[in-house]
Design a protein around this motif. Structure first.
Motif, PDB file in Angstrom:
ATOM      1  N   UNK A  51       0.867  -1.177   0.000  1.00  0.00           N
ATOM      2  CA  UNK A  51       0.000   0.000   0.000  1.00  0.00           C
ATOM      3  C   UNK A  51       0.902   1.225   0.000  1.00  0.00           C
ATOM      4  N   UNK A  52       0.345   2.349  -0.412  1.00  0.00           N
ATOM      5  CA  UNK A  52       1.153   3.553  -0.552  1.00  0.00           C
ATOM      6  C   UNK A  52       0.414   4.730   0.055  1.00  0.00           C
ATOM      7  N   UNK A  60       5.440   7.102   0.658  1.00  0.00           N
ATOM      8  CA  UNK A  60       5.873   5.918   1.404  1.00  0.00           C
ATOM      9  C   UNK A  60       5.175   4.694   0.824  1.00  0.00           C
ATOM     10  N   UNK A  61       5.979   3.758   0.320  1.00  0.00           N
ATOM     11  CA  UNK A  61       5.451   2.455  -0.082  1.00  0.00           C
ATOM     12  C   UNK A  61       5.598   1.512   1.096  1.00  0.00           C
ATOM     13  N   UNK A  62       4.460   1.139   1.666  1.00  0.00           N
ATOM     14  CA  UNK A  62       4.460   0.241   2.828  1.00  0.00           C
ATOM     15  C   UNK A  62       4.238  -1.189   2.360  1.00  0.00           C
ATOM     16  N   UNK A  63       5.109  -2.071   2.791  1.00  0.00           N
ATOM     17  CA  UNK A  63       4.985  -3.501   2.506  1.00  0.00           C
ATOM     18  C   UNK A  63       4.732  -4.230   3.821  1.00  0.00           C
ATOM     19  N   UNK A 351       1.589   0.657 -16.697  1.00  0.00           N
ATOM     20  CA  UNK A 351       2.191   0.625 -15.361  1.00  0.00           C
ATOM     21  C   UNK A 351       1.146   1.079 -14.351  1.00  0.00           C
ATOM     22  N   UNK A 352       1.125   0.426 -13.202  1.00  0.00           N
ATOM     23  CA  UNK A 352       0.201   0.808 -12.134  1.00  0.00           C
ATOM     24  C   UNK A 352       0.989   1.054 -10.853  1.00  0.00           C
ATOM     25  N   UNK A 353       0.508   1.992 -10.055  1.00  0.00           N
ATOM     26  CA  UNK A 353       1.140   2.237  -8.757  1.00  0.00           C
ATOM     27  C   UNK A 353       0.064   2.297  -7.687  1.00  0.00           C
ATOM     28  N   UNK A 354       0.486   2.003  -6.473  1.00  0.00           N
ATOM     29  CA  UNK A 354      -0.460   1.955  -5.364  1.00  0.00           C
ATOM     30  C   UNK A 354      -0.802   3.365  -4.908  1.00  0.00           C
ATOM     31  N   UNK A 355      -2.079   3.602  -4.733  1.00  0.00           N
ATOM     32  CA  UNK A 355      -2.575   4.825  -4.099  1.00  0.00           C
ATOM     33  C   UNK A 355      -3.450   4.343  -2.952  1.00  0.00           C
ATOM     34  N   UNK A 356      -2.902   4.380  -1.738  1.00  0.00           N
ATOM     35  CA  UNK A 356      -3.537   3.650  -0.656  1.00  0.00           C
ATOM     36  C   UNK A 356      -3.432   2.172  -0.984  1.00  0.00           C
ATOM     37  N   UNK A 357      -4.574   1.478  -0.984  1.00  0.00           N
ATOM     38  CA  UNK A 357      -4.580   0.061  -1.351  1.00  0.00           C
ATOM     39  C   UNK A 357      -5.108  -0.152  -2.762  1.00  0.00           C
TER      40      UNK A 357
END
Length: 682
Positions: A51-52, A60-63, A351-357
């Motif tokens: 999640x980001x 912040x990219x949280x794993x 390409x996709x990126x996390x925005x929240x979940x």
């Protein structure tokens, strides 16, 4: 995202019950308005989860990495993708063996760590006592950057050791104040050790001069040194967390922005050229050659593959064509039959990126980012993505050995048709699973433990619509002879027209272990015509493959053909095959023993659990070969029957509180004790 320093890649690490996933959700709620949280499904808790969030002017990219030992492969993937870790420890439970094992995983990865001390409101000891336990377990680099105000259920805020600020949670939403004298008194015992740690790890002579002169260099200056010191992975800031009131989230988010190492500070992994030559780690530069790695792969029956990709260097754009390299043999010394070495070219889709979940499209991703790329048809977990004209390979992280076997069969004929495709997809998305064919073509899933096995069986049903039924794993026993014997085999039938006629006399004798089968021809005078002697051997070999008492192959046997009879019209190839098989069965009556497969097992445990493991082995009919000690780790070697290892991955984990590991390799065959053999022979 314009520069690698604008991103923080952070993985949360902690064992089950530490409050790790709750803290993950707490951090998202602190920055995402209206965020309601994700359900703790088995899939959610067994996989690396991304999640980001926006945190000021950084992303912040949280794993969230699984804490269960069965899924340590996902943890190692998270450690590869991240630049820092929040290591979650429950103050109420302390540092148990499982937490120590996770800390050791982080240490091997060389990743910087901040310790989030959860459940302080339920702890029996106060903050300082728990910190001393952390120092005892993790070293003198454990140094609080924030101190709780209050104790137990009365904790209502924190004091920043460097910032000298008090964050008050007593009114609900946190409010930041300058610390008063009482708050300063709480933080002061920790300030000196923390300053000395910063001076040592950041190698800052100016800070040392300020410290010795008693002057304050200012919080911004200290936070820059904190980032340098933390990046060295020898200084571990401690932050108190009380999740019921949200305490700790703002402190951690502030540290992520100002105290956690950026992608530029954290070293990238070394690489290898396609000819095997080592190459220096890539520089975290968006303008440099592309180097990225597939961290994990998920497969949806409808949407297809989705690859989580960490970009170490360069830039990926939608519609780029990249080189895909999978070369595990460079690092393990042998090719993988399930995931063989390969080189391909792929076009990058959206390409996709996390925005929240949630996942949102983007056109460009730069060094330091973690993004999701759908529909990469050849890229597998661990593969390297590079530009086509500058190809290197990033080493894979260590994959845990799959040593817990689960035998399955399709529930229906319809399931049988779908099972092979489903298992192929499982193996692609989960590098920890192995699929093999066992005794009598039994289908065996090799997993890391019971939780992993349960997850895979549920995934087959829920994701791929395949119903399977577990069954007992068959052991590859072998039959052999106990003593020499002789017998006559007859195959005589007459029913009009050509009959069937063959008589053979044989002597049998056991051979030394591992000698296999020997056939000796001692027929004289043409009692068995020469053209039929190979037929006798063929019939005996066929019967050896089927066995004579239990259905397991017979080995280590010498059969000598001494005499026989033939008929000029009725003898045939098939008749002498049947007679040879009948003679072997006759000679084996009451003369069969069973051999069981033996594995050489190498067990690695902490010295605390050496006694428990060595006490357990004799109960498994294990034969000790020796042990070796290096530091606190003990390596034990033993020979153990395969039948006693079916649940050893689970049992060893219980004996060692989740910290022990083992490997196994086929060693040979030994006689099964008569009492056990009698149960199988009947």
């Amino acid at each position: 995202m314009s520069h690698p320093d604008d991103v923080r890649n952070v993985v949360l690490v902690g064992n089950a019950g530490s409050g790790k996933t709750s803290l993950f959700e707490q951090l998202l709620r602190a920055r995402i308005p209206g965020y309601r949280g994700e359900k703790d499904t088995p899939e959610r808790l067994s996989q690396l989860y991304l999640a980001s969030l926006e945190n000021g002017d950084v992303v912040v990219n949280l794993l969230d990495a699984p804490g269960h030992p069965d899924f340590v492969g996902e943890l190692r993937a998270g450690l590869r993708a991240a630049d820092a870790a929040i290591f979650v420890v429950s103050a109420a439970d302390g540092v148990d063996a499982a937490a120590q094992a996770l800390w050791d995983e982080c240490a091997r990865a060389g990743i910087p760590r901040v310790i989030a001390l959860t459940k302080l409101d339920a702890a029996h000891d106060d903050f300082d006592v728990v910190v001393e336990e952390l120092k005892d377990k993790f070293g003198e680099g454990v140094l609080p950057t924030h101190v709780p105000v209050g104790r137990g259920t009365g904790i209502n805020g924190t004091v920043g050791v460097l910032s000298r600020r008090f964050r008050d949670y007593s009114g609900g939403a946190p409010v930041l104040h300058e610390a008063d004298a009482d708050h300063e008194a709480l933080a002061e015992p920790h300030r000196g050790p923390l300053m000395e740690g910063l001076i040592q790890e950041a190698e800052d002579d100016d800070l040392m001069d300020s410290y010795l002169e008693g002057t304050d260099p200012g919080r911004d200056y200290l936070l820059k040194d904190l980032m340098k010191a933390t990046a060295g992975a020898n200084l571990y800031p401690v932050v108190p967390v009380v999740q019921g009131i949200g305490l700790g989230a703002e402190e951690l988010l502030s540290l992520m922005k100002q105290g956690f190492p950026t992608a530029s500070l954290h070293p990238n992994p070394e690489t290898v050229r396609l000819n095997g030559d080592p190459e220096a780690p890539p520089v975290t530069d968006p303008e440099g050659p592309l180097v990225a790695q597939v961290i994990r792969t998920t497969t949806d029956p409808f949407a297809g593959r989705l690859s989580m990709v960490r970009i170490f260097a360069g830039t990926i754009r939608t519609d780029d064509t990249v080189h895909v390299s999978g070369h595990r043999s460079f690092f393990v010394g042998e090719d993988d039959a399930v995931r063989p070495d390969h080189d391909d070219e792929e076009r990058i889709g959206q390409i996709q990126h996390a925005v929240g979940t949630d996942l949102k499209p983007k056109g460009v991703a730069i060094a330091g980012e973690i993004v999701m790329i759908p529909k990469l048809t050849t890229a597998e977990t661990g593969d390297t993505l590079t530009s086509r004209d500058d190809v290197v390979v990033v080493p894979n992280w260590r994959t845990p050995p799959a040593l817990h076997p689960v035998a399955i069969r399709a529930a229906t004929r319809n399931d049988e048709g779908k099972l092979a495709v489903a298992l192929q997809r499982l193996a692609l998305e989960d590098t920890a699973v192995r699929v093999s064919r066992g005794v009598r073509d039994q289908l065996v899933l090799w997993t890391t433990g019971q939780a992993h096995a349960d997850l895979l069986l549920n995934r087959l049903k829920d994701a791929y619509g395949v119903n399977v039924e577990p069954e007992e794993v068959r052991i590859g026993y072998r039959e052999t002879l106990v003593a020499p014997a002789s017998a006559i085999g007859r195959h005589v039938k007459q029913s009009g027209g050509h009959g069937q006629y063959a008589v053979v006399n044989i002597e049998v004798a056991p051979l030394p272990r591992g000698e296999g089968f020997q056939f000796v021809d001692k027929v004289v005078g043409g009692a068995v015509p020469r053209q039929f002697i190979p037929s006798v051997e063929k019939g005996i070999r066929h019967q050896l493959e089927k066995g004579v008492a239990t259905g397991h192959p017979m080995v280590d046997v010498q059969v000598t053909l001494t005499d026989g009879k033939a008929h000029s019209v009725d003898s045939s190839d098939m008749a002498f095959q049947m007679a040879g098989a009948a003679a072997l069965k006759e000679a084996s009556q009451g003369n069969v023993a069973l051999l069981e497969p033996i594995d050489k097992v190498t067990i690695t445990v902490r010295d605390d659990y050496m006694g428990a493991v060595m006490t357990d082995l004799p109960g498994r009919r294990g034969q000790m070969l020796g042990s070796d000690t290096e530091g606190r780790l003990v390596t034990i070697e033993a020979l153990v029957p395969q039948s006693e290892l079916a649940r050893y991955a689970i049992d060893l984990r219980g004996l060692t509180h989740g910290t022990g590991s083992f490997t196994r390799a086929a060693h040979g065959y030994e006689l099964l004790p008569p009492a056990l053999a009698d149960e199988l022979i009947g």
